[in-house]
Write an enzyme that holds these catalytic residues in place. Structure first.
Site: not given
Ligand SMILES: NC(=O)c1ccc[n+]([C@@H]2O[C@H](COP(=O)([O-])OP(=O)(O)OC[C@H]3O[C@@H](n4cnc5c(N)ncnc54)[C@H](OP(=O)(O)O)[C@@H]3O)[C@@H](O)[C@H]2O)c1
Length: 286
Positions: A21, A90, A169-170, A172, A174
């Site tokens: 990251y 990963h 990414s729960p 989706g 965003g």
């Molecule tokens: N193991 C893997 O391969 C893998 C891959 C991807 C991700 N991950 C992990 O999973 C975590 C989460 O995944 P992710 O960040 O990809 O996706 P996510 O949690 O599904 O979505 C994050 C997005 O949603 C927005 N968001 C969050 N809360 C919100 C709210 N209440 N209202 C409006 N928008 C909101 C965030 O923007 P804002 O910043 O503006 O809130 C960001 O753009 C990552 O941080 C990482 O640690 C792991």
């Protein structure tokens, strides 16, 4: 930094990062932000994806023993800690038997530098082989209303071996919040630009589903993001969603999702809304 401090103040204890990251920058930032709170939290990091220096764009996979050793040393240094609570593979590197990678990671458990081992985006068979090498504490996979690949067997295997299921990414990425409707306002190298669910042929259908999710959330007097998180939380007490945000207000609102119980009808409606053109990120898997 402000979001991590808010998380600490709100009682959040699990922080998820990876060596790729920001090509190491996220580990540095997290280490600085946690400061003297280190002992109060669980730090999870990951290795196995090679990132473009300076940018963090994935270039390929390398989970060979020699690289695993380097990665652990680098993560510890960047985080400013002498142990990782949880170290994930990963992505499975198809050129290395998973037993070799997990076996090397397990050496760090013996040395006290890593407490638990986890795996990401694995098939049920890969999970069971990893677990036979060293106990697997957590399986991390993309899991949300829109991404259900985990339900095809890995979730059941995790349950069988007693591993926690960490749903990444729960929201989706965003899209489920209703706030992310196009790729035009994303940074040039934002991974979402390259994901099928944002491609024109799928986007319109997915955004229509997002509207239906908003209607369900509206009827429950919560936000779409909260409904999406409550949906994951209700999958079981062994399921831990890790929503990402850089916004303290979003963080507080997301935390409140743990107080929401979805009635059966709402759950069934959300169950029927899998995204179009989507098998998750699946780097190295799909
Ligand atoms: N193991 C893997 O391969 C893998 C891959 C991807 C991700 N991950 C992990 O999973 C975590 C989460 O995944 P992710 O960040 O990809 O996706 P996510 O949690 O599904 O979505 C994050 C997005 O949603 C927005 N968001 C969050 N809360 C919100 C709210 N209440 N209202 C409006 N928008 C909101 C965030 O923007 P804002 O910043 O503006 O809130 C960001 O753009 C990552 O941080 C990482 O640690 C792991």
């Amino acid at each position: 930094m402000a979001t991590v401090r808010t998380a600490l103040a709100e009682g959040i204890t699990l922080f998820d990062t990876a060596d790729m990251y920001g090509a190491g920058e996220n580990e540095r930032l997290l280490g600085r932000a946690l400061g003297h709170h280190r002992k109060d939290v669980v730090i999870a990091s990951k290795l196995g994806i090679v990132a473009m220096p300076g940018l963090g764009v994935p270039l390929g996979l390398n989970a060979r023993p020699a690289r695993v050793k380097k990665c652990v040393e680098n993560s510890l240094r960047r985080l400013g800690t002498d142990y990782l609570d949880l170290l994930y593979l990963h992505r499975v590197d198809p050129s290395v038997p998973i037993e070799e990678t997990i076996g090397t990671m397990a050496e760090f458990v013996s040395k006290g530098l890593v407490r638990e081992i986890g795996v990401c985006e694995v098939t049920p068979e890969q999970l069971s082989r990893a677990h036979a090498t060293h106990p697997i504490a957590a399986m991390q996979s993309e899991w949300s209303i829109f991404t259900r690949g985990i339900e095809e067997g890995s979730r059941q295997e995790a349950k069988r071996i007693g591993a926690a299921v960490v749903a990444y990414s729960p929201l989706g990425r965003g899209m489920l919040t209703g706030a992310s409707r196009a790729t035009t306002n994303l940074a040039l190298l934002d991974v979402r630009r390259f994901l099928p669910r944002w491609r024109r042929q799928n986007l319109a259908r997915n955004l229509a589903a997002v509207e239906l999710i908003r209607d369900v959330a509206h009827s429950l007097r919560c936000t779409s993001a909260q409904a999406a998180l409550a949906w994951v939380l209700q999958k079981g007490s062994d399921v831990i969603p890790i929503p990402g945000t850089a916004n303290p207000m979003h963080l507080r609102s997301n935390i409140a999702a743990s107080d929401i119980t979805l009635p059966r009808e709402a759950r069934e409606k959300l169950d029927s809304m899998q995204a179009s053109g989507d098998r998750g990120e699946g780097f190295g898997r799909n």
